[in-house]
Design an enzyme around this catalytic site. Sequence first.
Site, PDB file in Angstrom:
ATOM      1  N   GLY A   1       0.832  -1.167  -0.173  1.00 32.36           N
ATOM      2  CA  GLY A   1      -0.009  -0.079  -0.054  1.00 32.36           C
ATOM      3  C   GLY A   1       0.667   1.261   0.051  1.00 32.36           C
ATOM      4  O   GLY A   1       2.027   1.198  -0.500  1.00 32.36           O
ATOM      5  N   CYS A   2       0.371   2.204   0.601  1.00 31.02           N
ATOM      6  CA  CYS A   2       1.051   3.663   0.621  1.00 31.02           C
ATOM      7  C   CYS A   2       2.365   3.254   1.192  1.00 31.02           C
ATOM      8  O   CYS A   2       2.589   2.872   2.108  1.00 31.02           O
ATOM      9  CB  CYS A   2       0.363   4.500   1.588  1.00 31.02           C
ATOM     10  SG  CYS A   2       1.192   6.041   2.182  1.00 31.02           S
ATOM     11  N   PHE A   3       3.496   3.827   0.558  1.00 32.75           N
ATOM     12  CA  PHE A   3       4.868   3.614   0.892  1.00 32.75           C
ATOM     13  C   PHE A   3       5.172   4.475   2.243  1.00 32.75           C
ATOM     14  O   PHE A   3       6.035   3.958   3.090  1.00 32.75           O
ATOM     15  CB  PHE A   3       6.039   3.903  -0.157  1.00 32.75           C
ATOM     16  CG  PHE A   3       5.973   4.987  -0.932  1.00 32.75           C
ATOM     17  CD1 PHE A   3       5.493   6.284  -0.523  1.00 32.75           C
ATOM     18  CD2 PHE A   3       6.231   4.891  -2.176  1.00 32.75           C
ATOM     19  CE1 PHE A   3       5.323   7.317  -1.499  1.00 32.75           C
ATOM     20  CE2 PHE A   3       6.395   5.930  -3.077  1.00 32.75           C
ATOM     21  CZ  PHE A   3       5.969   7.147  -2.695  1.00 32.75           C
TER      22      PHE A   3
ATOM     23  N   CYS B   1       3.535   4.861   4.870  1.00 32.02           N
ATOM     24  CA  CYS B   1       2.798   3.779   5.735  1.00 32.02           C
ATOM     25  C   CYS B   1       3.793   2.505   6.031  1.00 32.02           C
ATOM     26  O   CYS B   1       3.868   2.292   7.260  1.00 32.02           O
ATOM     27  CB  CYS B   1       1.465   3.482   5.756  1.00 32.02           C
ATOM     28  SG  CYS B   1       0.182   5.018   5.359  1.00 32.02           S
TER      29      CYS B   1
END
Length: 177
Positions: free
Chosen positions: A11-13, A15
Amino acid sequence: MATEIATLAGGCFWCTEAVYQNLKGVQSVESGYIGGQDANPTYEQVCSGATGHAEAIRVTYDPTIISYADLLDIFFATHDPTTLNRQGNDVGTQYRSAIFPHSEGQAAEAKAGIARAQADHASPIVTTIEPDAPWYSAEDYHQKYWDRAGDRNPYCMAVIPPKLAKLRKGFGDRING
């Protein structure tokens, strides 16, 4: 000291990077793009979903302190590997759950990690194991984002603290300090 590299997309890098940056044995974490067809993509291009790249992190670590298997177990415990091309409100192939092994040994460990994670999930794990591919570092403003600006970003404040709580609960002995 010999180091190894693990490349993970969860997902979002921002995070994912926040989870790995303070682990014992981890020397560096870099956010970037991998697995797509376009050379030198920008964040905006990757976010469009048109490049085929995933937002990912590249972890440089000391395998005598933390193993690849441990990195994978942390990966599966701190994101949702059961949602295809999605992490929370982030939707698209750029947010897929994927492992990019750098060797046959890592590929075998990735398969074993998926099997271990499946035992903890009622829904099927959809994490893919993809071939190593060219790595493109994300723009400078994405690096160490949580440390620099995360507490001022409502998205990060909603997503990252629960991930860090899971990390502390399940892997507290692996965290520096």
